[in-house]
Design an enzyme around this catalytic site. Structure first.
Site, PDB file in Angstrom:
ATOM      1  N   ALA A 167       0.837  -1.207   0.000  1.00  0.00           N
ATOM      2  CA  ALA A 167       0.000   0.000   0.000  1.00  0.00           C
ATOM      3  C   ALA A 167       0.872   1.257   0.000  1.00  0.00           C
ATOM      4  O   ALA A 167       0.648   2.183  -0.798  1.00  0.00           O
ATOM      5  CB  ALA A 167      -0.934  -0.005   1.215  1.00  0.00           C
ATOM      6  N   ALA A 212       3.763 -12.373   2.028  1.00  0.00           N
ATOM      7  CA  ALA A 212       2.510 -12.894   1.460  1.00  0.00           C
ATOM      8  C   ALA A 212       2.817 -13.995   0.457  1.00  0.00           C
ATOM      9  O   ALA A 212       3.667 -13.843  -0.414  1.00  0.00           O
ATOM     10  CB  ALA A 212       1.739 -11.767   0.787  1.00  0.00           C
ATOM     11  N   GLN A 213       2.115 -15.102   0.594  1.00  0.00           N
ATOM     12  CA  GLN A 213       2.418 -16.257  -0.257  1.00  0.00           C
ATOM     13  C   GLN A 213       1.391 -16.429  -1.366  1.00  0.00           C
ATOM     14  O   GLN A 213       1.690 -16.391  -2.544  1.00  0.00           O
ATOM     15  CB  GLN A 213       2.445 -17.527   0.601  1.00  0.00           C
ATOM     16  CG  GLN A 213       3.548 -17.537   1.619  1.00  0.00           C
ATOM     17  CD  GLN A 213       3.535 -18.820   2.447  1.00  0.00           C
ATOM     18  OE1 GLN A 213       2.778 -19.741   2.190  1.00  0.00           O
ATOM     19  NE2 GLN A 213       4.388 -18.870   3.444  1.00  0.00           N
ATOM     20  N   GLY A 215      -1.231 -14.945  -2.961  1.00  0.00           N
ATOM     21  CA  GLY A 215      -1.301 -14.130  -4.154  1.00  0.00           C
ATOM     22  C   GLY A 215      -2.257 -12.966  -4.046  1.00  0.00           C
ATOM     23  O   GLY A 215      -2.562 -12.485  -2.958  1.00  0.00           O
ATOM     24  N   GLU A 240      -8.369 -20.311  -3.673  1.00  0.00           N
ATOM     25  CA  GLU A 240      -8.272 -20.239  -2.211  1.00  0.00           C
ATOM     26  C   GLU A 240      -9.675 -20.248  -1.615  1.00  0.00           C
ATOM     27  O   GLU A 240     -10.670 -20.110  -2.329  1.00  0.00           O
ATOM     28  CB  GLU A 240      -7.486 -18.990  -1.782  1.00  0.00           C
ATOM     29  CG  GLU A 240      -6.002 -19.126  -2.128  1.00  0.00           C
ATOM     30  CD  GLU A 240      -5.164 -17.927  -1.746  1.00  0.00           C
ATOM     31  OE1 GLU A 240      -5.680 -16.992  -1.107  1.00  0.00           O
ATOM     32  OE2 GLU A 240      -3.979 -17.920  -2.111  1.00  0.00           O
ATOM     33  N   ASP A 269       1.642   0.305  14.718  1.00  0.00           N
ATOM     34  CA  ASP A 269       2.113   1.647  15.105  1.00  0.00           C
ATOM     35  C   ASP A 269       1.261   2.774  14.520  1.00  0.00           C
ATOM     36  O   ASP A 269       0.919   3.731  15.214  1.00  0.00           O
ATOM     37  CB  ASP A 269       3.571   1.839  14.666  1.00  0.00           C
ATOM     38  CG  ASP A 269       4.451   0.703  15.149  1.00  0.00           C
ATOM     39  OD1 ASP A 269       4.303   0.299  16.312  1.00  0.00           O
ATOM     40  OD2 ASP A 269       5.266   0.207  14.348  1.00  0.00           O
ATOM     41  N   HIS A 275      -5.361 -17.297  10.555  1.00  0.00           N
ATOM     42  CA  HIS A 275      -5.134 -18.181   9.406  1.00  0.00           C
ATOM     43  C   HIS A 275      -5.119 -19.608   9.929  1.00  0.00           C
ATOM     44  O   HIS A 275      -4.464 -19.908  10.920  1.00  0.00           O
ATOM     45  CB  HIS A 275      -3.804 -17.840   8.728  1.00  0.00           C
ATOM     46  CG  HIS A 275      -3.684 -18.408   7.350  1.00  0.00           C
ATOM     47  ND1 HIS A 275      -3.539 -19.757   7.111  1.00  0.00           N
ATOM     48  CD2 HIS A 275      -3.714 -17.810   6.131  1.00  0.00           C
ATOM     49  CE1 HIS A 275      -3.471 -19.959   5.807  1.00  0.00           C
ATOM     50  NE2 HIS A 275      -3.577 -18.791   5.183  1.00  0.00           N
ATOM     51  N   ARG A 280     -12.093 -18.864   6.268  1.00  0.00           N
ATOM     52  CA  ARG A 280     -11.001 -19.086   7.218  1.00  0.00           C
ATOM     53  C   ARG A 280     -11.450 -19.224   8.664  1.00  0.00           C
ATOM     54  O   ARG A 280     -10.879 -19.994   9.427  1.00  0.00           O
ATOM     55  CB  ARG A 280     -10.015 -17.927   7.141  1.00  0.00           C
ATOM     56  CG  ARG A 280      -9.141 -18.047   5.973  1.00  0.00           C
ATOM     57  CD  ARG A 280      -8.098 -16.987   5.945  1.00  0.00           C
ATOM     58  NE  ARG A 280      -7.384 -17.185   4.696  1.00  0.00           N
ATOM     59  CZ  ARG A 280      -6.516 -16.340   4.182  1.00  0.00           C
ATOM     60  NH1 ARG A 280      -6.246 -15.221   4.816  1.00  0.00           N
ATOM     61  NH2 ARG A 280      -5.909 -16.606   3.055  1.00  0.00           N
ATOM     62  N   HIS A 322      -3.456 -13.555  11.777  1.00  0.00           N
ATOM     63  CA  HIS A 322      -2.937 -13.326  10.426  1.00  0.00           C
ATOM     64  C   HIS A 322      -3.229 -11.924   9.907  1.00  0.00           C
ATOM     65  O   HIS A 322      -2.407 -11.313   9.235  1.00  0.00           O
ATOM     66  CB  HIS A 322      -3.567 -14.368   9.504  1.00  0.00           C
ATOM     67  CG  HIS A 322      -3.070 -14.339   8.096  1.00  0.00           C
ATOM     68  ND1 HIS A 322      -1.734 -14.514   7.770  1.00  0.00           N
ATOM     69  CD2 HIS A 322      -3.728 -14.181   6.906  1.00  0.00           C
ATOM     70  CE1 HIS A 322      -1.600 -14.453   6.457  1.00  0.00           C
ATOM     71  NE2 HIS A 322      -2.783 -14.235   5.911  1.00  0.00           N
ATOM     72  N   GLU A 330      -3.396  -2.549   5.380  1.00  0.00           N
ATOM     73  CA  GLU A 330      -3.956  -3.208   6.574  1.00  0.00           C
ATOM     74  C   GLU A 330      -4.176  -2.229   7.729  1.00  0.00           C
ATOM     75  O   GLU A 330      -5.029  -2.464   8.596  1.00  0.00           O
ATOM     76  CB  GLU A 330      -3.056  -4.373   7.023  1.00  0.00           C
ATOM     77  CG  GLU A 330      -3.750  -5.274   8.042  1.00  0.00           C
ATOM     78  CD  GLU A 330      -2.940  -6.511   8.409  1.00  0.00           C
ATOM     79  OE1 GLU A 330      -1.959  -6.827   7.716  1.00  0.00           O
ATOM     80  OE2 GLU A 330      -3.304  -7.160   9.409  1.00  0.00           O
ATOM     81  N   ARG A 351     -12.019 -11.196   6.033  1.00  0.00           N
ATOM     82  CA  ARG A 351     -11.440 -10.895   4.728  1.00  0.00           C
ATOM     83  C   ARG A 351     -11.396 -12.136   3.832  1.00  0.00           C
ATOM     84  O   ARG A 351     -10.999 -13.219   4.273  1.00  0.00           O
ATOM     85  CB  ARG A 351     -10.016 -10.364   4.906  1.00  0.00           C
ATOM     86  CG  ARG A 351      -9.281 -10.101   3.617  1.00  0.00           C
ATOM     87  CD  ARG A 351      -7.932  -9.498   3.867  1.00  0.00           C
ATOM     88  NE  ARG A 351      -7.053 -10.405   4.570  1.00  0.00           N
ATOM     89  CZ  ARG A 351      -6.287 -11.313   3.991  1.00  0.00           C
ATOM     90  NH1 ARG A 351      -6.308 -11.470   2.671  1.00  0.00           N
ATOM     91  NH2 ARG A 351      -5.503 -12.086   4.710  1.00  0.00           N
ATOM     92  N   SER A 357      -6.173  -8.801   0.319  1.00  0.00           N
ATOM     93  CA  SER A 357      -5.470  -7.730   1.034  1.00  0.00           C
ATOM     94  C   SER A 357      -4.435  -7.033   0.158  1.00  0.00           C
ATOM     95  O   SER A 357      -4.315  -5.800   0.198  1.00  0.00           O
ATOM     96  CB  SER A 357      -4.818  -8.251   2.313  1.00  0.00           C
ATOM     97  OG  SER A 357      -4.057  -9.385   2.038  1.00  0.00           O
TER      98      SER A 357
HETATM   99  C1  SIN Z   1      -2.248 -17.449   2.079  1.00  0.00           C
HETATM  100  O1  SIN Z   1      -1.390 -17.601   1.225  1.00  0.00           O
HETATM  101  O2  SIN Z   1      -2.894 -18.359   2.572  1.00  0.00           O
HETATM  102  C2  SIN Z   1      -2.508 -16.065   2.582  1.00  0.00           C
HETATM  103  C3  SIN Z   1      -3.259 -15.293   1.608  1.00  0.00           C
HETATM  104  C4  SIN Z   1      -4.022 -14.209   2.317  1.00  0.00           C
HETATM  105  O3  SIN Z   1      -3.925 -14.052   3.521  1.00  0.00           O
HETATM  106  O4  SIN Z   1      -4.771 -13.504   1.643  1.00  0.00           O
END
Ligand code: SIN
Length: 535
Positions: free
Chosen positions: A29, A59-60, A62, A126, A223, A244, A290, A351, A375, A386, A391
C-alpha cells in the site's frame, strides 16, 4: 483510554524533513501510493526497519482479481460480500473488484512476474472463492511484488525511501487541526525528527504481533493505527481479527504461513487420528471461510489433545507440489520436517486485522490531511472476515486512491509548509533515561499472551473480562513513557489490545472473525453495525 501524547517534547528544536507527501510504511500500500503520489510532488517514504520488512514481503498465496474471461468483478464482489458476513461496505467492494484488475496490470507493467500457464495466467484457488482467480508468483508472491515496487521507488528521483525511521506520533496544525507531519525516531541514532508534509499517508500495516502466535513479521505492531488513534482518528471494527488456519506448528519454528493455496491445490486437513474432519463442518470442506476452518481445527485439537492437525498432501504429485510451493518446501525442510510422508503439522495463528483507521473510499480519515491505506486502514472491503488474497489488492486500489486524493489537495491548496506546534505536553516531562529493554519486552509478551489466551479464536465474555483487567493492570503499571522503539511498540500493542478486547466484549454475537462461545449466533437484527472508537 490512552494519553494523547506519549511524552512531552520541544518540537521546534528538532531537525526536520519536508516533502509534499509523507508516506509511512513500505508494504504494497505504501509503495504503490508512493509510486502514484510522485505524479503530484515529492514523496518521502519512511519505514521502521528495512524496506523488505513488511507483511507484503511474506505474502504467499497471491492477489485476487477477476481477469479471466469466465470470471467477472461481479462474481468477485459476491464472494467478498459473502466472506465479509454482512459487514462489508458494498460500494467499497465494488471499487475494489472493478479497479483491481487494472491496478494488477500496472504491477505487471512495473515488472512483476506472475506465474503463467502457456499464454494465460496460472490462477490459483483459495478458500471461499468460487473460481480460480489468484495471481501468484509461486508461493512468494509478496516478495516478487515488493521487489518490483522497492526497485521502482528507489530509482524514482521524486521518491526518497528512508529505512530505520520509526513513527512515534502524527502531528496536527494547532489552528486548523490538519495533520501536517509526524514525529519520528531515527532508530540508528535514537534521535527524534519532525517530518512535515502537505499529505500524510499511514500505510503502516497491521498488528498481528498482538497475538502470541502470528504469521506476521515482528514489525507488525500496529504503530500507525495506535498513533492515529492518539491523534484523534476514528478506529473501526477492531474486534474482527482473522486467524489463518494453517501456520507451521513445530515447537522450534516460528508460525510460518502454509498458504491456503496448498488446500486450493487439493491438500486435506486431518486430525492426528487421520480423520478428514472438515467434511463434518462445511460443504466447502478445506476451502470453507477461514474463520470456520480455524475454529474447526481448534475443536479437533481439543478433542484429540494434540496441539496441531495435519495438512495432508500425500495424494498430490510431489514434484508438482515442490515446484508450486518452493518456499514452503524449503522452509519446512529447514526446520527439519521430513516431507516424504506428505504431512505438515499446522495450527491457526493470528494473520490479519480487518479493523483499523476508518477511511472513506478516497482514503481520507476523519483528520484532514491524514490518509490511510492497506492493513492499517479499514475501508470496509473486508467486513467481518477478509476473503483470501484480497489484502494485496486492497493495498493497491486504496493506496492509489489515497495518493490521488492527497494529490488533488496539493493541486487545489498549493504547496504549503504546515505550521506544527513548537512543543507539546505529555504524561511525563520527557524522561529520556532508558528503562531496561526487558521491561518493555515483558509488557509486550504479557499483552500477546493475554490476547492469545483470552481474546483469540474462540472468545467468551468471562475470558474477555479477564483480558481487559489484565491489560488495564499493565497500563496502570507503566511508570512513564520513554522514547525508545521498544517502549512505543509496547504502548501501541497495549492500546490496540485494549480496544480489541473492549469491542469484542461489546459485540454480543458471533460473526466472521469474531466468535463468542457465549453468543454463538449471528444477530443481524441488532448487530448489523460497526463499533467506532475515538479518543
Ligand atoms: C495465504 O497464502 O494463505 C494467505 C493469503 C491471504 O492471507 O490472503
Amino acid at each position: 483510554m490512552t494519553p494523547r501524547h506519549l511524552f512531552a517534547l520541544e518540537l521546534d528544536r528538532l531537525p526536520s524533513f519536508e516533502a509534499d507527501f509523507l508516506i509511512i510504511g513500505s508494504g504494497i500500500a505504501g509503495l504503490f501510493a508512493a509510486y502514484k503520489a510522485r505524479e503530484f510532488g515529492s514523496v518521502l517514504v519512511l519505514t521502521k526497519q528495512h524496506a523488505e520488512d513488511s507483511s507484503t514481503e511474506m505474502a504467499q498465496g497471491g492477489i485476487a482479481a477477476a481477469i479471466e474471461e469466465t470470471d467477472s468483478p461481479f462474481f468477485h464482489l459476491e464472494d467478498t460480500l459473502e466472506a465479509g458476513a454482512g459487514l462489508c461496505d458494498p460500494y467499497a467492494v465494488e471499487i475494489l473488484v472493478t479497479e483491481g484488475p487494472a491496478r494488477v496490470m500496472e504491477l505487471v507493467e512495473l515488472g512483476v512476474r506472475f506465474d503463467r500457464k502457456g499464454d494465460a495466467w496460472a490462477l490459483g484457488w483459495e478458500g471461499a472463492h468460487r473460481r480460480r482467480r489468484i495471481l501468484h508468483a509461486t508461493d512468494a508472491t509478496g516478495e516478487e511484488i515488493a521487489r518490483a515496487l522497492i526497485r521502482e521507488c528507489r530509482k524514482d528521483q521524486k521518491i526518497t525511501l528512508k529505512e530505520g525511521y520509526f513513527l512515534v506520533d502524527f502531528l496536527r496544525e494547532p489552528r486548523t487541526g490538519r495533520c501536517g507531519g509526524a514525529l519520528v525516531l531515527d532508530t540508528q541514532t535514537g534521535g527524534f525528527l519532525v517530518c512535515r508534509a502537505s499529505a500524510v499517508i499511514a500505510a503502516t500495516g497491521g498488528a498481528g504481533q498482538l497475538y502470541l502466535n502470528t504469521t506476521n513479521p515482528a514489525v507488525a505492531t500496529g504503530d500507525g493505527i495506535a498513533a492515529a488513534y492518539r491523534a484523534g482518528a476514528e478506529l473501526i471494527d477492531m474486534e474482527f481479527v482473522q486467524f489463518h488456519p494453517t501456520a507451521l506448528a513445530l515447537s522450534a519454528a516460528p508460525r510460518f504461513l502454509i498458504s491456503e493455496a496448498v488446500r486450493g491445490e487439493g491438500a486435506f486437513l486431518r486430525n492426528v487420528k487421520g480423520e478428514r474432519f472438515m467434511l463434518r463442518f462445511h460443504e466447502l470442506a478445506e476451502l470453507a471461510p477461514r474463520d470456520v476452518v480455524s475454529r474447526a481445527i481448534v475443536r479437533e485439537m481439543e478433542k484429540t489433545g494434540a496441539d496441531y492437525v495435519y495438512l495432508d498432501f500425500s495424494h498430490l504429485d510431489r514434484d508438482r507440489f515442490k515446484a508450486r510451493f518452493p518456499n514452503i518446501w524449503r522452509t519446512c525442510r529447514q526446520y527439519g520436517l521430513d516431507l516424504a510422508q506428505g504431512y505438515i503439522p499446522v495450527a491457526p495463528a493470528a494473520h490479519y486485522i480487518m479493523g483499523g483507521i476508518k477511511i472513506n473510499t478516497s482514503g481520507e480519515t476523519n483528520i484532514p490531511g491524514l490518509y490511510a491505506c492497506g492493513e492499517a486502514a479499514c475501508s470496509g472491503v473486508h467486513g467481518a472476515n477478509r476473503l483470501a488474497s484480497n489484502s494485496l489488492l486492497e493495498g493497491l486500489v486504496f493506496g492509489a486512491r489515497a495518493a490521488a486524493t492527497g494529490g488533488r489537495y496539493l493541486q487545489q491548496a498549493g504547496r504549503k509548509i504546515p505550521g506544527l506546534p513548537s512543543s507539546r505536553a505529555g504524561k511525563s516531562k520527557g524522561n529520556f533515561s532508558d528503562l531496561d529493554k526487558s521491561f518493555w519486552r515483558k509488557i509486550t509478551d504479557r499483552v500477546r499472551t493475554l490476547m492469545w489466551e483470552k481474546a483469540g479464536i474462540i472468545r467468551t465474555g468471562g475470558a474477555l473480562v479477564e483480558a481487559a483487567a489484565g491489560l488495564d493492570q499493565l497500563e496502570a503499571g507503566i511508570p512513564f513513557y520513554v522514547p525508545s522503539r521498544e517502549a512505543v511498540e509496547a504502548v501501541n500493542l497495549l492500546t490496540l489490545g485494549r480496544l480489541t478486547v473492549h469491542a469484542a466484549l461489546l459485540r454480543t454475537e458471533s460473526r466472521g472473525g469474531h466468535f463468542r462461545k457465549d453468543f454463538p449466533a449471528r444477530d443481524d437484527q441488532y448487530w448489523s453495525k460497526h463499533l467506532i472508537f475515538q479518543t
